[in-house]
Scaffold this active site. Structure first.
Site: not given
Ligand code: E4P
Length: 227
Positions: A86
């Protein structure tokens, strides 16, 4: 729409993997830091829980392309197939994406808040783009769902070879609205997975079936009659 669990917690991942039709796990530095575990141990344990066939998305903390690529190569070696690095979108992230594409390593471009970010990420070779629904909804009504819909639309218009991995959710309603956009995947917490299948009418229906059955057959089960 496929479901993934967004968590670094081994108990939550075990629970989601046992009971829900998840296709993988996503994490981010916040979720990993929350566990405060040895990094290598955490991810090898997650891989052990979900097995080799489900996707594992691990976020880089590097900001320079060369270092992102180095991390991705090392993580791929550790975590095997169905691993995706990622990368938050940036110039360096896009450069790393192009290089990783050449090496056959999967990329999820994350921290996406606008459709053009998603389109450029896809053009660079990202396999998944991750728009953050709740964080957009927190600052503008329907902004998150509409952004996902626009990204899905771009995907269809240009027949691009990437998938939307919608992330950052608070409610089952948001999840439902995102599913209606045609988004390919959504990554959600264990709590939201549970909430999405919970309905008081369902609980009432099950209680009614149990009461009626027991009034005639007591503690006998269907198996008692058929085996
Ligand atoms: C996934 O790719 C993200 O890191 C994550 O869902 C962010 O979520 P949040 O807004 O609850 O921190």
């Amino acid at each position: 729409m496929n479901y993934l669990i967004d968590s670094g917690n081994l108990e939550e991942i075990k629970y989601a993997n046992e009971f829900f039709p998840i296709v993988g796990v996503t994490t981010n530095p916040t979720l990993v830091a929350r566990e405060n575990m040895d990094f290598r141990k955490l991810f090898t344990s997650i891989r052990e829980i979900i097995g080799p066939d489900k996707m594992l998305h691990v976020q880089t903390t590097a900001t320079k392309a060369e270092q992102i690529v180095e991390e991705a190569v090392a993580l791929k070696k550790l975590l095997g197939d169905n691993f995706f690095i990622k990368i938050p979108i940036s110039e360096e992230g896009l450069k790393a994406t192009r290089k990783l594409k050449e090496q056959g390593i999967g990329v999820t471009m994350t921290a996406i808040f606008a459709p053009q970010q998603a389109l450029i990420a896809a053009k660079a070779g990202a396999d998944f783009v991750a728009p953050y629904v709740k964080r957009l909804d927190n600052i503008s009504a329907d902004g998150g769902v509409q952004t996902v819909a626009d990204i899905v639309n771009l995907f269809n218009i240009y027949s691009l070879d990437y998938q939307v991995l919608a992330a950052s959710f608070t409610t089952s309603y948001e999840l439902h609205k995102v599913a209606l956009t045609g988004a390919h995947n959504a990554t959600i917490s264990a709590k939201l997975l549970k909430a999405a299948i919970t309905h008081s009418m369902t609980e009432n229906a099950i209680a009614g079936f149990e009461k009626d059955w027991k009034s005639v057959y007591g503690d006998k089960t269907v198996l008692d009659f058929v085996k």
